[in-house]
Scaffold this active site. Structure first.
Site, PDB file in Angstrom:
ATOM      1  N   GLU A 186      15.165-107.909 -37.639  1.00 55.40           N
ATOM      2  CA  GLU A 186      16.096-107.004 -38.259  1.00 55.40           C
ATOM      3  C   GLU A 186      17.428-107.277 -37.406  1.00 55.40           C
ATOM      4  O   GLU A 186      18.224-106.904 -36.931  1.00 55.40           O
ATOM      5  CB  GLU A 186      15.283-105.989 -38.547  1.00 55.40           C
ATOM      6  CG  GLU A 186      15.960-104.650 -39.056  1.00 55.40           C
ATOM      7  CD  GLU A 186      14.887-103.498 -39.430  1.00 55.40           C
ATOM      8  OE1 GLU A 186      15.507-102.658 -38.020  1.00 55.40           O
ATOM      9  OE2 GLU A 186      14.277-103.258 -39.685  1.00 55.40           O
TER      10      GLU A 186
ATOM     11  N   TYR B 288      22.049-105.520 -45.208  1.00 52.76           N
ATOM     12  CA  TYR B 288      20.371-105.033 -44.475  1.00 52.76           C
ATOM     13  C   TYR B 288      20.060-106.633 -44.534  1.00 52.76           C
ATOM     14  O   TYR B 288      19.869-106.985 -45.470  1.00 52.76           O
ATOM     15  CB  TYR B 288      20.287-103.689 -44.470  1.00 52.76           C
ATOM     16  CG  TYR B 288      18.492-103.576 -44.233  1.00 52.76           C
ATOM     17  CD1 TYR B 288      18.431-103.377 -42.962  1.00 52.76           C
ATOM     18  CD2 TYR B 288      17.070-104.809 -44.855  1.00 52.76           C
ATOM     19  CE1 TYR B 288      16.976-103.115 -41.875  1.00 52.76           C
ATOM     20  CE2 TYR B 288      16.241-104.772 -44.093  1.00 52.76           C
ATOM     21  CZ  TYR B 288      16.679-104.689 -42.961  1.00 52.76           C
ATOM     22  OH  TYR B 288      14.913-104.418 -42.004  1.00 52.76           O
TER      23      TYR B 288
END
Ligand code: GDP
Ligand code: MN
Length: 395
Positions: free
Chosen positions: A206, A118
């Site tokens: 993101e 991530y």
């Protein structure tokens, strides 16, 4: 402004970030063409069909599917296009899918395991710095990781004046347990990602997952991007990235009139001049037991026309049961605003909900008199407490 995955990926690529390549399509036939073209460009013989909506969690909702043949690409595109995709971010109504991204399969087997990470670049408003959040626990819901295993989320703060330093990029790759070619590629990835974030005036980039492929390449499989609305004037070419079908229709309409409107969930519509006063007004409504239906700043030059446009916008929200107008007459004169309200009330016609008007400042008394004498169903007040109390009495 939010943009789609495929748009975010093109931006990333233009800044030198390696991406899972893909081509967007709006029909099953175009999806097959896209798949063939991708095969030519990348050599892939499997594809992923990915619903393009402004929400995450598409995989779990059935909006991301692997296709192992061109026939399957067509079937899956047919299935996903036109579907009302429900994810944990869309709300129960879901979102209509009108485009799919046909992407190359990047989870192919090879010399090492694939691994999902991530990574997000965000603005930390509290410190006035940018922050890179990253974790070895990619691919899954990052909120769950933050909740259950917060120690697995690392944060690197970056001073915007200095920029991302080489040692910081290396530290990130190191904390992700990478070595060798993958480590080098991650350093390049982070550096390019950060420059994309800065270069586009974004407030968020993101990437979940960032993938280490089985041949040790680091690439972006997904992208969720928010661009700063206040900086869009510096990027005129970003205009075409806006997808108004993804936005609240009342907010889209308000932008046409240059009104600062944000829809909320309550039942008291608010029309206020000045953002600070608008915030204070919302607080007062809450404290009096009401619930604001919106934030609306009509701006410092609230003339009769703007007042009318603002009324029309507020009234489009079916949840609104009363409207509180709170105007401070600093530069603007309260009697002119009052006249605007009376005019708007008559022009719009059949307004059946109560309107409470609080005017304070220049010519407030004259303004209140104008409203009281108009014979309309408009309640006026001079003190904000009185106005808020009136609101809570009528809803
Ligand atoms: P999200 O669910 O909206 O976050 O969409 P993502 O773009 O993150 O994709 C969801 C999931 O689909 C990923 O976490 C992967 O597990 C899977 N996926 C994405 N691309 C590929 C691919 O190229 N091959 C395979 N086999 N799976 C993929
Ligand atoms: Mn994702």
């Amino acid at each position: 402004m939010n943009i789609h995955e495929y748009q975010g990926k093109q931006i990333l690529k233009s800044f030198g970030v390696r991406i899972q390549e893909g081509i967007v399509a709006a029909t099953p036939d175009k999806a097959v063409d896209a798949a063939k073209e991708l095969q030519k460009q990348t050599g892939t013989s499997w594809w992923v069909v990915k619903a393009q909506i402004h929400a995450g969690g598409r995989g779990k909702g059935g909006g991301v599917k692997l296709a192992k043949s061109l026939d399957e690409v067509k079937t899956l595109a047919d299935q996903i296009l036109g579907m009302q995709l429900v994810t944990h971010q869309t709300g129960p109504k879901g979102k209509l899918v009108s485009k799919v991204l046909i992407a190359q399969d990047v989870y192919y087997p090879g010399e090492s395991e694939t691994k999902e990470y991530y990574m997000g670049v965000l603005l930390n408003r509290a410190t006035g710095k940018n922050i890179i959040m990253y974790s070895t626990e990619g691919g899954v819901d990052i909120e769950t990781v933050a909740d259950k295993t917060p120690h697995l989320i690392h944060k690197e703060e970056i001073d915007p004046k200095v920029g991302l330093q080489g040692f910081q990029a290396r530290k990130i790759a190191f904390n992700l347990d990478l070595s060798g070619a993958a480590m080098k590629d991650m350093v390049k990835f982070v550096t390019a990602l950060y420059s994309a974030y800065v270069g586009t005036d974004a407030t968020m980039f993101e990437i979940n997952p960032v993938l280490k492929t089985s041949d040790n390449k680091i690439l972006a499989v997904d992208s969720k991007v928010n661009l700063d609305d206040n900086a869009l004037y510096r990027h005129l070419d970003f205009k075409e990235l806006r997808d108004v079908t993804e936005e609240d229709p009342i907010e889209v309409e308000a932008r046409r009139f240059d009104l600062n409107y944000v829809k909320l969930d309550g039942n008291v519509g608010c029309m206020v001049n000045g953002a600070g006063l608008a915030m204070a007004t919302m607080d007062m409504i809450k404290m009096a037991g009401g619930d604001p239906a919106n934030f609306l700043d009509v701006g410092g030059s609230a003339n009769a026309k703007r007042v009318e446009e603002a009324f029309r916008i507020i009234l489009r929200d079916p949840n609104v049961e009363a409207i509180l107008v709170n105007i401070f007459g600093g530069i603007v004169r309260c009697d002119l605003v009052a006249q605007g309200i009376v005019d708007a009330y008559q022009n719009i016609g059949n307004i059946s909900i109560p309107i409470i008007v609080r005017l304070q400042g220049t010519n407030a008394i004259e303004g209140k008199k104008l409203i009281d004498d108009s014979g309309l169903k408009v309640l006026s007040a001079i003190a904000l407490e009185d106005a808020a109390r009136l609101v809570s009495e009528v809803v």
